[in-house]
Design an enzyme around this catalytic site. Structure first.
Site, short mmCIF file in Angstrom:
data_model
loop_
_atom_site.label_atom_id
_atom_site.label_comp_id
_atom_site.label_asym_id
_atom_site.label_seq_id
_atom_site.Cartn_x
_atom_site.Cartn_y
_atom_site.Cartn_z
N GLU A 253 0.84 -1.19 0.00
CA GLU A 253 0.00 0.00 0.00
C GLU A 253 0.88 1.25 0.00
O GLU A 253 1.84 1.32 0.78
CB GLU A 253 -0.88 0.04 1.25
N ARG B 248 4.75 -13.78 9.39
CA ARG B 248 5.46 -12.50 9.30
C ARG B 248 6.81 -12.61 10.00
O ARG B 248 6.99 -13.40 10.90
CB ARG B 248 4.65 -11.38 9.97
N LYS C 52 3.50 1.25 10.26
CA LYS C 52 3.60 2.54 9.58
C LYS C 52 3.10 3.67 10.46
O LYS C 52 3.57 4.80 10.37
CB LYS C 52 2.83 2.48 8.26
#
Length: 797
Positions: free
Chosen positions: A45, A275, A285
């Site tokens: 993104e 992950r 973020k």
């Protein structure tokens, strides 16, 4: 559909991505002809800069495709105009190019807005989507709870015509934000909340960085992402583990919009991998933006940040970043990686490419009393212990040219006045000090041996100048130090970067509880841990002024050096100027955070390969505190392994989770807590109760379920909140020990591999492992291994 020749499937030794559960799926798909090529995608993104987690994920996507001779798309998943910018999109594209990936197949989800809208209308016409008109709060209430199914809203039964009209009016901008939403009509009683009529489109009057104000309705990630994959012909869609529940929506959309019978090809499927978080780092973020906005760092490319642009500015190479990504492995569970893995990848890369020169970061003036005239020394860029075996036997010069080691030299002026590191002199030396002392001797690298005859102190009582004598070569010296000419050297600024945080898990120390009803895409909506900034390392940046050899001023600006005994450095590409050089420390010569003896000398920069592998395998641990040591001792006394006891002792949240269990339970549960639940417990998002974990581990111990399947169940339980054993029962995951079922599965494997059966019966007994693996795959890992071994032996004769 034709099958891909088996010999086009890469052999394990030829793969850049180590064989894993995803490559097993790809191998099976290609052999069965479900796909005839491999197309993957990397879909970040554009709401922030790419970080180290993206290095791992992009490596998996791009390298897997390359291993199979396929292609990987770079797609910017820009479906949320709030927070997405052209700056972020450009930075991600730049970072992917820097990593070495082919970005020529560049796509944007926003390119498909018209197509996505068309697919939404298609679902409405099929009676599979409707316009919802209740508030967001009411929608959440009507979804029900874990124990209670959802309740249909009064608008779920709207007609196709009414839904189409309202949806078109939503697009036309007739409604305010939140007035309506488009929802899928799936199953309000499903145990997976993601299938309880998820929202597909929401009204959002916001300008998009690419489409401007053309749209006021935007597709949700769970709708846009799968359809974008299908439009692009993606075959294998890899994503991180938090999307395991989202896979159900993915498959539902594929089955209803892209069925194979209609399209003539197998639709893409989603596969989740664990992950990889990194110690001493945050990658949320939201938190990275806070570091920037509160000026803890100077920007997204501040060399202390975990972003790829920061890593690049610091001076690490793309080869080092790819080596790091390749080393940390692919699995079904989340893992925390020691930062030493990244640091060693950078060191190993630089050790082979960085010529050795001298620099002094904190100068102390030295006058050589008996040096009458300047001398010019010829010193090697590559001392003998730094030249690696193998290759063409040549070494790089700063200009990139490769020459024989004996030709890799530079001229270094030795003048009457030089500077040495302030820490290389001690007026009151501790025991074992091997550098310069009053009346003592030391060797100047490549220049000879000096004796300190006089110490001149400044107004503050600290040494300001040393007066020394250059001795004959047969004199004895206690050690070797580096130096630079005080009159011919170049004055520079040094930026000594270190880890940004002082604790391994800065964003997990005091994390608030996780809200299971909130989406988890990109970690944007998780509650912010307000205390992570309290762990910022006050010494993460130390700025000094010092000197480097004059030869450095003539070298290309992107030259990376090993400043002997100091670290690896290069010129800062942003702030450095020809008349005011700034050098960033890329990495220290050794791990300064691990357990080490006080005053230990830096280890040699070149080691035999076997020794390097041993170093890489050995755990690098920070010493335990006085409070942690007794906890560690008690855990060891109760039977917990040394590694698990060490990790538990460091983290009170983990030991609290295990509080009150018996010794037997402690020993069996500790590895699962350390390896599979640690991240969730740190973040406060753990949804697996200790009793539920014990029940699952008990199933593994008694042979009712395999450890591999248990790990998958744990990952699912974390996202759904359902008890692990209930998941096992609902999905029928217990070990298959029924002899009839196993005989059928084994016979199917033997029938599919007649050539290997013949080889086995001809004496190639090593194939037993192959047959066992195929049977386990055919039974989704549920077959009883002991029963499989016995029946295989019987059926193979």
């Amino acid at each position: 559909m034709s099958k891909l020749p088996v010999d086009l499937i890469p052999a394990p030794e030829a793969r850049r991505v180590a064989p894993n559960f995803i490559t097993e799926v790809i191998d099976a798909d290609l052999k069965a002809g479900r796909h005839v090529s491999v197309v993957t995608r990397f879909p970040p993104e554009p709401n922030g800069y790419a970080h180290l987690g993206h290095a791992f994920a992009s490596y998996l996507d791009f390298m897997t495709a390359l291993d199979y001779g396929g292609v990987c798309h770079l797609r910017l998943d820009d479906t949320n105009p709030e927070g997405e910018t052209q700056e972020y999109a450009d930075s991600i594209i730049h970072d992917m190019k820097w990593l070495g990936w082919d970005t020529s197949r560049l796509f944007y989800a926003s390119d498909y807005y018209e197509q996505l809208y068309g697919y939404a209308e298609q679902l409405i016409r099929k009676g599979l989507a409707y316009v919802e008109s209740v508030s967001g709060e009411e929608m959440a209430r009507l979804r029900g709870t874990v124990d209670k199914p959802g309740t249909p809203s009064p608008y779920r039964s709207r007609s196709v015509e009414e839904n189409l009209e309202l949806f078109r009016r939503m697009r036309a901008g007739e409604f305010k934000n939140g007035d309506h939403a488009l929802r899928a009509k799936i199953d309000l009683a499903n145990a997976n909340f993601k299938l309880r009529d998820p929202v597909l489109y929401r009204i959002l009057h916001a300008s998009h960085y690419r489409t401007g104000n053309k749209w006021c309705i935007y597709p949700m990630y769970d709708f846009a992402h799968p359809i974008s994959d299908a439009i692009e012909g993606i075959t294998h869609s890899m994503c991180s583990l938090e999307f395991i529940d989202n896979r159900a929506i993915y498959d539902w959309l594929m089955d209803n919009l892209f069925p194979q019978a209609q399209t003539g090809r197998m639709p893409p499927r989603q596969y989740e991998f664990g992950r990889r978080s990194l110690e001493y780092t945050v990658v949320s973020k939201r938190k990275l933006r806070r570091l920037v906005s509160e000026k803890i760092v100077t920007g997204w490319n501040d060399p202390r940040m975990p972003t790829l642009s920061a890593l690049r500015r610091r001076g690490a190479t793309p080869e080092a970043a790819r080596a790091f990504a390749a080393q940390i492995g692919v699995s079904r569970t989340n893992r925390t990686v020691d930062l030493v893995v990244l640091e060693n990848a950078i060191r190993d890369d630089l050790s082979a490419r960085a010529p050795r020169v001298m620099a002094v970061t904190q100068p102390l003036k030295v006058t050589i009393l008996n040096l009458e005239a300047e001398r010019t020394l010829s010193l090697s860029y590559w001392p003998q212990d730094a030249v690696r075996e193998g290759g063409d036997g040549r070494v790089p010069l700063p200009n990139g040219e490769r020459v024989a080691p004996e030709q890799a030299v530079r001229e270094v002026p030795l003048t009457r006045e030089i500077v040495i590191e302030r820490e290389d002199f001690s007026a009151n030396p501790p025991k074992g000090f091997k550098r310069l002392t009053p009346g003592g001797t030391v060797r100047l690298r490549g220049a000879g041996i000096i004796r300190c005859d006089e110490v001149i102190t400044g107004a503050d009582g600290e040494p300001a100048e040393l007066r020394v004598t250059l001795l004959d070569e047969d004199a004895k010296a206690s050690g070797v130090i580096h130096w630079v000419s005080a009159t011919r050297g170049v004055s520079v600024e040094f930026r000594l970067f270190d880890r940004l945080f002082t604790v391994p898990n800065p964003d997990g120390e005091v994390a608030p509880p996780h809200d299971p009803e909130q989406p988890s895409h990109e970690d944007e909506t998780k509650p912010l841990n307000m205390d992570f900034l309290s762990y910022v390392n006050p010494k993460s940046l130390v700025v000094t002024r010092g000197m480097v050899e004059p030869s450095v001023a003539r070298d290309p600006a992107d030259t990376r050096y090993q400043f002997e005994r100091v670290g690896y450095f290069w010129r800062d590409p942003v702030d450095s100027r020809a008349d005011a050089p700034v050098f960033n420390r890329i990495i220290t010569l050794k791990d300064t955070w691990g357990r080490k003896e006080e005053g230990a000398e830096p280890r040699a920069q070149s080691k035999p390969k076997a020794e390097k592998k041993a170093d890489a395998a050995a755990p690098v641990r920070a010493p335990l505190s006085s409070e942690q040591e007794p906890v560690f001792a008690r855990l060891r006394e109760r039977g917990v392994s040394e590694n698990d006891a060490y990790l538990l002792a460091r983290e009170p949240q983990l030991t609290a989770y295990l509080e009150g269990v018996s010794d037997a339970q402690l020993v069996s549960l500790a590895p699962w807590v350390v390896n599979d639940l640690a991240n969730a417990i740190r973040e406060g998002s753990n949804r697996v109760a200790r009793a539920d974990l014990a029940a699952l581990v008990g199933l593994v111990s008694e042979g009712g379920i395999s450890a591999r399947i248990a790990k998958d169940v744990l990952a699912e339980a974390q996202t759904s909140g359902e008890a692990p054993v209930r998941i096992v029962e609902r999905k029928g995951l217990r070990v298959v020990s029924d002899e009839g079922q196993l005989r059928t599965a084994i016979q199917g494997v033997l029938d599919a591999n007649p050539a290997k059966v013949a080889e086995y019966r001809g004496g190639k007994k090593g194939l037993m492992g192959f047959f066992t693996g195929q049977v386990m795959r055919a039974t989704n890992g549920q077959a009883d291994p002991k029963a499989v071994a016995r029946l295989l032996g019987e059926l193979l004769g």
